[in-house]
Design a protein around this motif. Structure first.
Motif, PDB file in Angstrom:
ATOM      1  N   VAL A  74       0.853  -1.193   0.000  1.00 35.14           N
ATOM      2  CA  VAL A  74       0.000   0.000   0.000  1.00 35.14           C
ATOM      3  C   VAL A  74       0.887   1.241   0.000  1.00 35.14           C
ATOM      4  N   LEU A  75       0.335   2.298  -0.564  1.00 31.48           N
ATOM      5  CA  LEU A  75       1.057   3.576  -0.631  1.00 31.48           C
ATOM      6  C   LEU A  75       0.200   4.676  -0.018  1.00 31.48           C
ATOM      7  N   ARG A  76       0.727   5.322   1.023  1.00 30.01           N
ATOM      8  CA  ARG A  76       0.102   6.543   1.542  1.00 30.01           C
ATOM      9  C   ARG A  76       1.168   7.615   1.495  1.00 30.01           C
ATOM     10  N   ALA A  77       0.873   8.706   0.798  1.00 29.02           N
ATOM     11  CA  ALA A  77       1.880   9.734   0.568  1.00 29.02           C
ATOM     12  C   ALA A  77       1.542  11.004   1.341  1.00 29.02           C
ATOM     13  N   MET A 173      -1.832   1.788  -8.492  1.00 28.68           N
ATOM     14  CA  MET A 173      -1.108   2.494  -7.430  1.00 28.68           C
ATOM     15  C   MET A 173      -0.445   3.763  -7.969  1.00 28.68           C
ATOM     16  N   LEU A 174       0.198   3.661  -9.122  1.00 24.00           N
ATOM     17  CA  LEU A 174       0.880   4.832  -9.702  1.00 24.00           C
ATOM     18  C   LEU A 174      -0.145   5.870 -10.144  1.00 24.00           C
ATOM     19  N   ARG A 175      -1.244   5.399 -10.743  1.00 19.16           N
ATOM     20  CA  ARG A 175      -2.252   6.340 -11.233  1.00 19.16           C
ATOM     21  C   ARG A 175      -2.927   7.081 -10.072  1.00 19.16           C
ATOM     22  N   ALA A 176      -3.059   6.414  -8.921  1.00 22.78           N
ATOM     23  CA  ALA A 176      -3.620   7.090  -7.744  1.00 22.78           C
ATOM     24  C   ALA A 176      -2.671   8.205  -7.284  1.00 22.78           C
ATOM     25  N   ASN A 179      -3.108  11.284  -9.096  1.00 20.93           N
ATOM     26  CA  ASN A 179      -4.376  11.964  -8.796  1.00 20.93           C
ATOM     27  C   ASN A 179      -5.265  12.159 -10.007  1.00 20.93           C
ATOM     28  N   GLY A 180      -5.349  11.133 -10.836  1.00 22.91           N
ATOM     29  CA  GLY A 180      -6.273  11.202 -11.958  1.00 22.91           C
ATOM     30  C   GLY A 180      -5.691  11.831 -13.215  1.00 22.91           C
ATOM     31  N   SER A 181      -4.654  12.700 -13.084  1.00 24.56           N
ATOM     32  CA  SER A 181      -4.074  13.304 -14.290  1.00 24.56           C
ATOM     33  C   SER A 181      -2.988  12.361 -14.839  1.00 24.56           C
TER      34      SER A 181
END
Ligand SMILES: NC(=O)c1ccc[n+]([C@@H]2O[C@H](COP(=O)([O-])OP(=O)(O)OC[C@H]3O[C@@H](n4cnc5c(N)ncnc54)[C@H](O)[C@@H]3O)[C@@H](O)[C@H]2O)c1
Length: 238
Positions: A74-77, A173-176, A179-181
């Motif tokens: 999981v990734l939380r940034a 994960m990368l697309r999240a 942030n949609g762009s």
């Protein structure tokens, strides 16, 4: 040969299942919710009892596990100053402790049989500091060094333990993180404002690129390779 993959429902984990299956393994795909497919189990790597159950069940269904691939992550940034302790612990529970729980359970069995191989999918962020990624990067660094220490303990039993460290790979994960762009341009070119280098090979990885490295390390062609960390990031960790 029987294999077990965590985090196998999508992205890199699903590509690893495909690559190992193509190499002739009977693969048990596991994820927090049971993945689709014939040989699949629900396995939340945060749950010690469930890990014990799922590993035993996978061996009952497909035979002794010869290959374990730890992919669940999981990734939380966010910047450290604004990062909560709950988020820190949640990231470590999956990325570091999850690798420990599953590898301990499978590693014990492999050691008793005198054969087997474990591959942990970490991240190039474990070796290269990144703005806003402290918890994720630290959790992956923990997974890397845990896997290498385990490899040293299990080497006398003939069990190999290696790490594959992907860079930016085209998954949910990368697309999240984008942030949609579409962040392809910045990711490939780098971002001096974030002290971030680009990707020398000029492309975002496909999950199959990572899976190919995992499949190699899981194969007999890598029979003399253990305790290693293979970066598959197009040169981004430069
Ligand atoms: N995509 C990238 O750019 C990139 C780069 C470096 C490393 N990685 C690592 O590669 C691995 C796969 O990532 P991905 O990009 O395919 O991401 P993803 O989010 O598409 O897949 C991760 C999978 O892990 C599963 N998972 C999450 N928590 C779990 C839990 N508690 N128990 C079991 N499964 C759980 C998810 O359900 C999901 O199927 C991760 O460990 C990630 O950190 C990804």
């Amino acid at each position: 040969m029987s294999a077990l993959v965590t985090g196998a429902a999508r992205g890199i984990g699903a590509a690893v299942v495909a690559a190992l299956t193509a190499d002739g393994h009977e693969v048990t795909a596991t994820d927090i919710e049971k993945p689709t497919g014939e040989l699949a189990l629900a396995l939340d790597v945060r749950d010690e009892a469930m890990v014990g159950w799922a590993v035993a069940e996978a061996e009952r269904l497909a035979g002794p596990i010869d290959v374990l691939v730890n992919v669940a992550g999981v990734l939380r940034a966010g910047p450290v100053a604004e990062f909560s302790e709950a988020d820190w612990l949640a990231v470590f529970d999956v990325n570091a402790a999850g690798v420990f729980r599953v590898s301990r359970e499978v590693g014990r069995r492999m050691a008793a049989r005198g054969r087997g191989c474990i591959v942990t999918v970490a991240s190039n962020a474990a070796g290269v500091p990144r703005v806003g990624m402290a918890a994720y990067a630290a959790s992956k660094a923990a997974a890397v060094q845990f896997t290498r220490c385990l490899g040293l303990e299990l080497a006398p039993a003939g069990v190999r333990c290696n790490v594959v460290s992907p860079g930016s790979t085209d998954t949910a994960m990368l697309r999240a993180l984008w942030n949609g762009s579409d962040g392809t341009g910045t990711t490939v070119a780098g971002d001096p404002g974030q002290y971030r280098g680009g990707i020398p090979l000029g492309r975002i990885a496909d999950p199959a690129d990572i899976a190919a490295a995992v499949a190699f390390l899981a194969s007999d062609r890598a029979r003399h390779i253990t305790l290693q960390n293979l970066y598959v990031d197009g040169g981004a960790a430069l």
